[in-house]
Write a protein that holds these residues in place. Structure first.
Motif: not given
Length: 338
Positions: A190, A313, A316-317, A319, A321
């Motif tokens: 995270r 990732a 950027r999100t 979330e 991952v």
């Protein structure tokens, strides 16, 4: 005497050449290559090394027993693969390659060769403080590890530094270090974005990364890359029965004018100078002993790349991952940890 060829004669390449020619034992630099031929010629002449017009030519030089890759990151894959094809041990500064897919190609090539040849330059494993911290952890006196708190702080970064680099270039050292420290893979990432520092312009700085380890340990990593006061690396393990942390930033404490101060390193070279020396001496000794490295492997380089991708990732999100690694080849099942 181990005969080494160095590809890349920029700042880090020159420093490693200095190290191998004036600090370490059992090694000589016999060849150099760089995209900047003039720089390579100047460096080569200063140490009596042959100058090659290409990295591939250097690798095939019969006077080169082992290769050190210090060139631009996107060239690492081609030189490491060429070294494997030539059957020569290769020390590659991080990153092993610039994509997880490229790292996996290196893993597959080395696995097909059937013998470890590749070592990746993750020097934290060779730092006196980190080794002391791991030694305490390995005694079991802390009980089961539960958490680790880390900080990676730089006084400033160059203008081309982008927010993803806080993960791929900065926190990647913590990514490798915690895998080695706990002997476990990172399974999920995270990334949280605190209030932005005014020192970094438009850069999202600092970041707070949270790694989930396979055994349930949680690791948080603060990256602050424009914090001005110095280069500050921190780490503390929280166990069931107690804690253990990296020691002081400086071997000296100054008391003067009513104040007590620990000098802070100005950059990574000052902080990890000794670790680089130990890293290379142990690499040299291992190759002279039986021709294979025992430090951070191609698998470690691949795993760090996959975790870095997951971190980007997550950044950027926003979330959580999960980290999805390929099946680990048996070649890397038995490793001698640094």
């Amino acid at each position: 005497m181990l005969r080494v060829g160095v590809i890349g004669t920029g700042m880090i390449g020159q420093d490693h050449i200095r190290r191998m020619t004036s600090v370490l034992a059992g090694v000589t630099v016999t060849a150099v290559a760089d995209v900047n031929v003039d720089t390579a010629a100047a460096v080569g002449s200063s140490v009596g090394a042959r100058v090659h017009e290409s990295g591939e030519s250097l690798i095939l030089d019969p006077s080169v027993d082992a290769v050190v890759v210090c060139s631009w990151g996107p060239t690492h894959e081609q030189y490491v693969l060429a070294s494997i094809a030539a059957g020569k041990p290769v020390f590659c500064e991080k990153p092993l390659a610039t994509t997880a897919e490229a790292c996996l190609r290196i893993v597959e090539a080395e696995t097909a060769h059937g013998r470890r040849l590749v070592q990746v330059g993750y020097m934290r494993r060779y730092d006196t403080s980190y080794r002391a911290l791991k030694a305490v952890l390995d005694t079991g006196q802390l009980g089961a590890p539960l958490m680790m708190h880390c900080a990676h702080r730089n006084p400033s970064v160059p203008g081309f530094y982008e927010k993803e680099m806080a993960i791929t270039d900065t926190a990647v050292h913590e990514i490798d270090m915690v895998r080695w420290m706990f002997g476990e893979e990172i399974t999920a990432v995270r990334v949280l974005t605190p209030r932005r520092s005014g020192n970094g312009g438009d850069l999202q700085d600092p970041l707070l990364l949270l790694f989930e380890m396979a055994d349930g340990v949680l690791v948080d990593v603060e990256t602050s890359v424009n914090i001005r006061y110095g280069y500050d690396i921190r780490g503390e393990i929280v166990g069931e029965n107690g804690t253990a942390a990296l020691g002081s930033l400086s071997p000296v404490r100054v008391r003067l004018g009513g104040q007590a101060a620990d000098p802070v390193p100005v950059d990574w070279r000052e902080r990890f100078l000794g670790a680089y020396d130990v890293e290379f001496q142990e690499w040299i000794d291992a190759l002279r002993l039986d021709g294979r490295p025992v430090g951070p492997s191609a698998w470690d380089g691949y795993a760090a790349a996959v975790v870095s991708d997951a971190g980007v990732a997550a950044l950027r999100t926003g979330e959580r991952v999960e980290v999805a690694l390929a099946e680990k080849p048996k070649l890397y099942d038995v490793e001698v940890p640094a």
